[in-house]
Design an enzyme around this catalytic site. Sequence first.
Site, short mmCIF file in Angstrom:
data_model
loop_
_atom_site.label_atom_id
_atom_site.label_comp_id
_atom_site.label_asym_id
_atom_site.label_seq_id
_atom_site.Cartn_x
_atom_site.Cartn_y
_atom_site.Cartn_z
CG ASP A 306 -2.32 0.89 1.06
OD1 ASP A 306 -2.07 1.70 -0.15
OD2 ASP A 306 -3.13 0.56 1.69
CE1 TYR A 307 -0.12 7.44 -2.89
CE2 TYR A 307 1.22 8.23 -1.23
CZ TYR A 307 0.86 8.37 -2.46
OH TYR A 307 1.14 9.61 -3.06
#
Length: 781
Positions: A306-307
């Site tokens: 994820d980011y």
Amino acid sequence: MKKISTALLFFLCLGCSQNVTQQERTTTTNTSTPPTTTASAAPAKDPEMDRFVSDLLAKMTLEEKIGQLNLAAIGFDVTGPVVSENVDENIRKGNVGGVFNTFTPVAARKLQEFAVNNTRLKIPLLFGYDVIHGHRTIFPIPLALSTSWDMNVIEQSARIAAEEASADGLNWVFSPMVDIARDARWGRISEGAGEDPYLGSEVAKAMVRGYQGDDLASSNTVMACLKHFALYGAAEAGRDYGTTDMSLQRMYNEYMPPYKAAIDAGVGSVMTSFNDINGIPATGNRWLMTELLRDTYGFDGFVVTDYTAINEMVAHGMGTEAEAGELALKAGTDMDMVGEVFLKHLGKSVKDGKVTEAEVDLACRRILEAKYKLGLFEDPYRYTDEARPAATIMKPEFIEASRDIARKSMVLLKNSKNTLPLQQRGSIALIGPLANRQREMIGNWSAAGDWKQAVSLEQGIRNVVGNKVKINYAKGANIADDEQMLKRLNAHGGELDIDSRSSETMIQEAVRVARSSDVIVAVVGESQGMTGEAASRADITLPGQQLELLKALKKTGKPLVVVLMNGRPLALQWEEQNADAILETWFAGTQGGNAIADVLFGLYNPSGKLTTTFPQVVGQVPLFYNHKNTGRPFGGELLDKYKSRYLDVTNEPLYPFGFGLSYTTFSYGTLQISKTTISPTESLEVRVEVRNSGSYDGEEVVQLYIQDLVGSISRPVKELKNFQKIALKKGEARTVTFTITPGDLKFYNYALEHVLEPGDFKVFVGTNSRDVQEVAFRVQE
Ligand code: BGC
């Protein structure tokens, strides 16, 4: 007596790593064997792909391989603090494997040309994006899609999203999110399919089928990305990004099934979750990302973080950024979203012997395989046909589908004295801060959606009934009064216009309008920014002065219809006691206003059912129907102190899982069972006649639940195992038959073996998880 074995060993292994140094941790953590007997084999690899990728890998330098592990974000609509810099330059240098936040075939083609024409090996890029509930044509938020209980329309929504996304230059979507969520405070409960593992699994499969179709290389399909692996929805206290600490039994039985279902359906990629799991962040958790995901579940695609999730492992206390990168790679994470940790540090980590080039090769191979499966090596411009958007995006049948799906997702929570449907005559007091909102209609994570194309409820009512009904409008209240919250919402695309009048003045105006109308339709709820990422709420009642507004409207004595727009279960005690009708419409998408109007005026008879329990008050959460019993269950004995209960509220939800009314009524005949004793390999059937006993045609979701009465570990009081959504004309009756298979009776025992334990079971069938009939049966050894 039932067996208990290797699970304890596993817990001891997890404990062993607690006192070791960072250096030791890098090499020793997470190497425990997953204590499960249910390994699924990864599908056999296409030998041609294998040869192609091996040949390519053999030509690549270490730097080129590391470049493939980098997912760069391009400058707009970012969801986190870092945006990759100098993307064009980095692509030219071979430092980028994929980009996200870029779409349109023109933009994608431009970047693809950089990659193909300016790099030594001409490796094409992936183009990813948050296509969550539609791309340009926006469908209801995912939680709402799930309340349709209609897998065909859910699949259709993903299919249309794939058509539009692929026409728009994209080949990879960051969906489906299948995180089980039981805590209404968590803002991202709006992005998943609710609290149930069985329903969540069905939705996960439908979404993957819709996005990926039968052929990933086709120009109108996209690669799906299962997220967030894993347990992201179990964040402590419902606060986003929070820790998850959970027994493996609960994990396997209650949280993992939807992830596994998506993997079994062939999902091409998986996104790690931000949270830590029993002490180790998912992104660096080898047990999770390799042993469970790949070795046990047989996943053979690639894993993206994820980011900036690798960078965030520093704050989790996992060491320096470089060490976090090493942990992540070794864990089985292949691609680094935006954080550039792999890009910055992995070369040195290989030189220092902290990771091997073979480990880099493995990650790179998986990304190249994804590109191969998408057909990008054959034609890098497969998804950049400039003629497609005009012929595809928001075409009339997609818009029509969005209206139909929205209607199917709405849940009628109350309808006393047949207040709904409304007559197409007289006057309506249309009141509330959401009554004419377009921005709210498309909800959060409607990234490429244009809210200006969304239909507000006010417009929808005009579209549906024209001049037959007079609409008297008043705003009545702001969506919230807390200035800090409003500032925050507007800083992140809220577009909220704040009325500067006092709440008294606004309420007085609304009351005046109500008095001069036949019926009140009060459109209240949350703004779209109050759910979604980093949007947890500790108070889940109607925000601001909206409840005060409803109370004042009630005093007029006019029929009060509450139309809710929101992205989570709300605590609605007063509303349930005082409104005449309540319609839950969630954030209904591009065609929301038309769809709500269809339901309000009876052009569509609501058929949605809740997929999350609605509590009476926030203090009850997490509240879910498939809980365990306690040794002291509360059965209503008010003076018995020592029971599992609260002093100030009962244990009951306001609305149970599976609940939803219709304009018609359905009556159930007596539940029949084909056998009351079976062997562990036999199936049995239950049957019930369902009759549409009211005065409208309608659809009913007939639900089947099981309880395993005695187990080697305690078992939930009820578990959904099947359902059928059926359409019945008024007066029509149909016999619904369910087959209960041995697989429906299995669960993961203490040793995490997937077993059926003979003994006594109950089966429940009904219109929701509370209102059911039951019959018993026994599985004999
Ligand atoms: C979210 C993901 C999303 C990603 C890319 C993250 O903050 O957790 O769900 O796909 O950003 O936008």
